[in-house]
Design an enzyme around this catalytic site. Structure first.
Site: not given
Length: 259
Positions: A48, A73, A87, A152, A178
């Site tokens: 987000h 996230r 990576d 969620e 959510d």
């Protein structure tokens, strides 16, 4: 030289409570500042917040000297983005909207090298190995990756017990905003019906030997989640910390000046 030890993963395995904070400002300097605050973990939010792989990498660099462990996230549970953040040097990945055990198994595979997983073998030229200086990274990286999945919505809750049987998942994070919206409460995570589902989920996660996690953005919700047994608990969001403190400060001194 082996892959670095993941202290956050070890702390979760020991059952220790880890207090964290969300970072949504998506700036390297802000991450560096947050790294001085003393949180056990900090989320670099790629879902987000306005982050891309370069800004995620820059925030990982900013937190490298910090005692706060970075949790990235990803925007979606796809192998290609998990490969990129690993990576870039992330060792702990948080994946949103996990709804099935099959999906969870694929996420585990995305975090591991072949023959057990599907992670591409290109890290020797990347930051994860300090550009090839961590000679045994490929042989040792899998055991240091921490995978956290977000449950969620109602579909995820219905599949929670099966998701909890998947080996390779270190923790399950409940997304209260959510979840409450999917349940018809439009973001009201304090609704009794939503709280009941959260309490039950946190108990089931812990009973399955996984670490339960959640985010609280008010004093009441955060204390409630701590009392419920949340083990990795985010207690705020950098944007709201800045906005709320700035608004309160402006109001305080404008009222004083005009009184």
């Amino acid at each position: 030289m082996s892959a670095p030890t993941n202290p956050f993963k070890q702390a979760l395995a020991r059952g220790e409570t880890q207090i964290g904070c969300w970072m949504s400002l998506a700036e390297q300097l802000c991450a560096e500042i947050m790294g001085t605050a003393g949180f056990d973990w900090l989320v670099v939010d790629g879902e987000h917040a306005p982050n891309d792989i370069r800004s995620i990498r820059d925030q990982l660099i900013a937190l490298a000297a910090s005692a706060s462990h970075p949790v990235v996230r990803v925007p979606i549970g796809e192998t290609w983005i998990i490969k990129q953040v690993l990576d870039a040097g992330a060792q702990t990945v948080l994946v949103p909207i996990v709804e099935t055990a099959d999906q969870a198994r694929e996420l585990v595979r995305a975090c591991q090298y072949p023959p057990h997983g599907t992670r591409g073998v290109g890290a020797m030229a990347a930051r994860a190995t300090m550009f090839g200086s961590t000679s045994d990274y490929i042989q040792t990286a899998d055991q240091e990756i921490c995978l956290l999945v977000q449950v969620e919505n109602r579909a995820g809750m219905e599949a929670l017990d099966e998701i909890l049987t998947v080996d390779g998942i270190d923790g399950v994070f409940i997304g209260p905003a959510d979840l409450s919206t999917d349940m018809g409460f439009q973001g009201d995570s304090a609704a009794p019906e939503v709280r009941a589902v959260i309490v039950d989920a946190l108990k089931r996660i812990k009973a399955a030997g996984k670490a339960p996690g959640i985010l609280g953005v008010t004093q009441e919700s955060t204390q409630s989640y701590l009392d419920m047994g949340a083990q990795f608990l985010a207690v705020g969001i950098d944007v709201l910390i800045l906005a709320n403190h700035a608004r309160a400060l402006a109001k305080q001194w404008k009222e004083k000046a005009r009184s």
